[in-house]
Design an enzyme around this catalytic site. Structure first.
Site, PDB file in Angstrom:
ATOM      1  N   ALA A  69       0.875  -1.168   0.000  1.00  0.00           N
ATOM      2  CA  ALA A  69       0.000   0.000   0.000  1.00  0.00           C
ATOM      3  C   ALA A  69       0.917   1.224   0.000  1.00  0.00           C
ATOM      4  O   ALA A  69       2.072   1.150   0.412  1.00  0.00           O
ATOM      5  CB  ALA A  69      -0.877  -0.022   1.239  1.00  0.00           C
ATOM      6  N   GLY A 114       0.679  -4.900   0.907  1.00  0.00           N
ATOM      7  CA  GLY A 114      -0.477  -4.960   0.014  1.00  0.00           C
ATOM      8  C   GLY A 114      -0.167  -5.662  -1.305  1.00  0.00           C
ATOM      9  O   GLY A 114      -1.077  -6.189  -1.954  1.00  0.00           O
ATOM     10  N   GLU A 117      -0.508  -9.241  -0.562  1.00  0.00           N
ATOM     11  CA  GLU A 117      -1.954  -9.470  -0.353  1.00  0.00           C
ATOM     12  C   GLU A 117      -2.706  -9.499  -1.686  1.00  0.00           C
ATOM     13  O   GLU A 117      -3.637 -10.283  -1.861  1.00  0.00           O
ATOM     14  CB  GLU A 117      -2.508  -8.382   0.573  1.00  0.00           C
ATOM     15  CG  GLU A 117      -1.938  -8.520   1.977  1.00  0.00           C
ATOM     16  CD  GLU A 117      -2.340  -7.366   2.881  1.00  0.00           C
ATOM     17  OE1 GLU A 117      -1.887  -6.232   2.610  1.00  0.00           O
ATOM     18  OE2 GLU A 117      -3.097  -7.587   3.828  1.00  0.00           O
ATOM     19  N   GLU A 137       4.398  -5.131   7.401  1.00  0.00           N
ATOM     20  CA  GLU A 137       3.627  -4.066   8.065  1.00  0.00           C
ATOM     21  C   GLU A 137       3.989  -3.874   9.521  1.00  0.00           C
ATOM     22  O   GLU A 137       3.991  -2.734  10.012  1.00  0.00           O
ATOM     23  CB  GLU A 137       2.118  -4.330   7.938  1.00  0.00           C
ATOM     24  CG  GLU A 137       1.565  -4.075   6.563  1.00  0.00           C
ATOM     25  CD  GLU A 137       1.627  -5.287   5.649  1.00  0.00           C
ATOM     26  OE1 GLU A 137       2.377  -6.247   5.958  1.00  0.00           O
ATOM     27  OE2 GLU A 137       0.934  -5.279   4.624  1.00  0.00           O
TER      28      GLU A 137
HETATM   29  N1  CAA Z   1       4.645   3.181  -0.646  1.00  0.00           N
HETATM   30  C1  CAA Z   1       5.016   4.339  -1.190  1.00  0.00           C
HETATM   31  N2  CAA Z   1       6.182   4.496  -1.866  1.00  0.00           N
HETATM   32  C2  CAA Z   1       6.960   3.420  -2.006  1.00  0.00           C
HETATM   33  C3  CAA Z   1       6.618   2.172  -1.471  1.00  0.00           C
HETATM   34  C4  CAA Z   1       5.376   2.068  -0.772  1.00  0.00           C
HETATM   35  N3  CAA Z   1       4.931   0.921  -0.240  1.00  0.00           N
HETATM   36  N4  CAA Z   1       7.609   1.290  -1.745  1.00  0.00           N
HETATM   37  C5  CAA Z   1       8.534   1.983  -2.454  1.00  0.00           C
HETATM   38  N5  CAA Z   1       8.159   3.258  -2.598  1.00  0.00           N
HETATM   39  C6  CAA Z   1       8.871   4.335  -3.296  1.00  0.00           C
HETATM   40  C7  CAA Z   1      10.046   4.836  -2.491  1.00  0.00           C
HETATM   41  O1  CAA Z   1       9.627   5.780  -1.522  1.00  0.00           O
HETATM   42  C8  CAA Z   1      10.902   5.451  -3.583  1.00  0.00           C
HETATM   43  O2  CAA Z   1      10.351   6.691  -3.934  1.00  0.00           O
HETATM   44  P1  CAA Z   1      11.333   7.952  -4.228  1.00  0.00           P
HETATM   45  O3  CAA Z   1      12.182   7.531  -5.406  1.00  0.00           O
HETATM   46  O4  CAA Z   1      10.433   9.074  -4.529  1.00  0.00           O
HETATM   47  O5  CAA Z   1      12.147   8.109  -3.000  1.00  0.00           O
HETATM   48  C9  CAA Z   1      10.667   4.507  -4.758  1.00  0.00           C
HETATM   49  O6  CAA Z   1       9.443   3.837  -4.480  1.00  0.00           O
HETATM   50  C10 CAA Z   1      11.747   3.453  -4.909  1.00  0.00           C
HETATM   51  O7  CAA Z   1      11.879   2.756  -3.677  1.00  0.00           O
HETATM   52  P2  CAA Z   1      13.248   2.622  -2.868  1.00  0.00           P
HETATM   53  O8  CAA Z   1      14.148   3.770  -3.185  1.00  0.00           O
HETATM   54  O9  CAA Z   1      12.907   2.372  -1.440  1.00  0.00           O
HETATM   55  O10 CAA Z   1      13.854   1.304  -3.541  1.00  0.00           O
HETATM   56  P3  CAA Z   1      14.866   0.276  -2.874  1.00  0.00           P
HETATM   57  O11 CAA Z   1      15.337  -0.603  -3.974  1.00  0.00           O
HETATM   58  O12 CAA Z   1      15.885   0.970  -2.069  1.00  0.00           O
HETATM   59  O13 CAA Z   1      13.974  -0.602  -1.852  1.00  0.00           O
HETATM   60  C11 CAA Z   1      12.052  -1.832  -1.148  1.00  0.00           C
HETATM   61  C12 CAA Z   1      12.950  -1.408  -2.327  1.00  0.00           C
HETATM   62  C13 CAA Z   1      12.807  -2.766  -0.198  1.00  0.00           C
HETATM   63  C14 CAA Z   1      10.847  -2.582  -1.730  1.00  0.00           C
HETATM   64  C15 CAA Z   1      11.584  -0.583  -0.382  1.00  0.00           C
HETATM   65  O14 CAA Z   1      11.062   0.357  -1.307  1.00  0.00           O
HETATM   66  C16 CAA Z   1      10.523  -0.828   0.650  1.00  0.00           C
HETATM   67  O15 CAA Z   1      10.828  -1.354   1.718  1.00  0.00           O
HETATM   68  N6  CAA Z   1       9.277  -0.445   0.372  1.00  0.00           N
HETATM   69  C17 CAA Z   1       8.176  -0.520   1.318  1.00  0.00           C
HETATM   70  C18 CAA Z   1       7.726  -1.958   1.522  1.00  0.00           C
HETATM   71  C19 CAA Z   1       6.638  -1.999   2.554  1.00  0.00           C
HETATM   72  O16 CAA Z   1       6.807  -1.727   3.715  1.00  0.00           O
HETATM   73  N7  CAA Z   1       5.414  -2.392   2.130  1.00  0.00           N
HETATM   74  C20 CAA Z   1       4.262  -2.471   2.998  1.00  0.00           C
HETATM   75  C21 CAA Z   1       3.454  -1.206   2.932  1.00  0.00           C
HETATM   76  S1  CAA Z   1       2.194  -1.143   4.171  1.00  0.00           S
HETATM   77  C22 CAA Z   1       0.911  -2.054   3.563  1.00  0.00           C
HETATM   78  O17 CAA Z   1       0.989  -2.595   2.492  1.00  0.00           O
HETATM   79  C23 CAA Z   1      -0.288  -2.072   4.465  1.00  0.00           C
HETATM   80  C24 CAA Z   1      -1.411  -2.940   4.053  1.00  0.00           C
HETATM   81  O18 CAA Z   1      -1.392  -4.131   4.162  1.00  0.00           O
HETATM   82  C25 CAA Z   1      -2.640  -2.321   3.606  1.00  0.00           C
END
Ligand code: CAA
Length: 258
Positions: A69, A114, A117, A137
């Site tokens: 998400a 998400g 999911e 999460e």
């Molecule tokens: N939401 C919003 N933006 C996201 C994102 C997310 N879930 N995942 C990645 N991005 C964005 C980053 O902020 C970044 O944006 P900018 O270039 O503007 O800074 C861009 O995508 C590229 O990401 P990274 O620079 O972080 O890339 P990386 O290769 O260094 O890392 C990754 C990759 C390990 C997947 C890392 O992006 C990450 O950990 N992402 C989040 C994963 C996460 O926690 N997901 C769960 C979300 S909560 C959820 O999903 C709740 C639910 O069940 C409803």
């Protein structure tokens, strides 16, 4: 389907297999409100579009299926809006699971939160060799909110699901395969998904649709009843007559979906 979308692209091949691509690669295809709304519209249309026989869901680019998400939007939520956001995601993913045409997630790269999911709401999953699954999460002080706490235990068992949910650990394609989270690991998950769908689509369309219905109902106590009801209904169709006749006459069946 003639509508156009800004975060999703659609392509339907000559076998009626529609590829739904989530297209926000700069944000690793994270599910913001716009993507979710468009996904809902797409799947509502898919349910009624008779030209579509099966669906592949994938993310744009090689790096991510969907990285979760949209965390930027999650940050703005309070108790009430957070509950509503979770319910909204659940309903849209339920819509995907309720599609009575086979839906396969072709997972390249990250399928986190998400994203995992979404993959679990699809009926089948084929992982690319670089796929990474996880429900991180808890690391954000949250829990999976789009059905992950319900679907993951059903797929891999409660103990392993809880381990993943409570640690937030990420697992690679091969481990996901060993756990039963994905059906197959492939160097080309879209191609492998199409091959699997070709095998499925050779069969009686009504039988395929009703098998999906019965399998998902069997999660509930009424599953056996649904299975028996559907079996009875199918026994009266032209397709079951054709399928059984073709077997007995040692020829290939020609199903009409009637
Ligand atoms: N939401 C919003 N933006 C996201 C994102 C997310 N879930 N995942 C990645 N991005 C964005 C980053 O902020 C970044 O944006 P900018 O270039 O503007 O800074 C861009 O995508 C590229 O990401 P990274 O620079 O972080 O890339 P990386 O290769 O260094 O890392 C990754 C990759 C390990 C997947 C890392 O992006 C990450 O950990 N992402 C989040 C994963 C996460 O926690 N997901 C769960 C979300 S909560 C959820 O999903 C709740 C639910 O069940 C409803």
């Amino acid at each position: 389907m003639s509508k156009s979308f800004s975060t999703i692209t659609l392509e339907t091949d000559d076998k009626g297999i529609t590829t739904v691509t989530i297209n926000r690669p700069k944000k690793l295809n994270a599910l913001n409100d716009e993507v979710l709304n468009e996904l809902a519209d797409v799947f509502k249309d898919i349910q009624i579009d008779e030209a579509i026989n099966a669906i592949i869901v994938k993310g744009a680019g090689d790096k991510a299926f969907v990285a979760g998400a949209d965390i930027k939007e999650l940050r703005e939520l309070d108790n009430r809006s957070g509950r509503m956001a979770s319910q909204k995601g659940q309903q849209i993913f339920q819509l995907i699971e309720d599609t009575r045409k086979p839906v396969i997630a072709a997972v390249n790269g990250y399928a986190l939160g998400g994203g995992a999911e979404l993959a679990m709401a699809c009926h089948l999953r084929i992982a690319g060799e670089n796929a990474v699954f996880g429900l991180p999460e808890v690391g954000l002080g949250l829990i999976p909110g789009y059905g992950g706490t319900q679907r993951l235990p059903g797929l891999i068992g409660k103990a392993r699901a809880l381990e993943m949910i409570l640690t937030g650990k990420q697992i690679k394609a091969e481990e996901a395969h060993q756990l039963g989270l994905v059906n197959e690991v492939s160097s080309d998950p879209v191609k492998a998904s199409k091959e699997l769908l070709h095998n499925i689509l050779k069969n009686g369309p009504l039988a395929v649709r009703n098998a999906i219905k019965a399998v998902y109902h069997s999660d509930h106590r009424s599953g056996y009843q649904v299975e028996a009801d559907v079996f009875g209904e199918l026994c009266e169709t032209e397709d079951s007559m054709e399928g059984t006749s073709a077997f007995l006459e040692k020829r290939k069946p020609e199903f009409k979906g009637k």
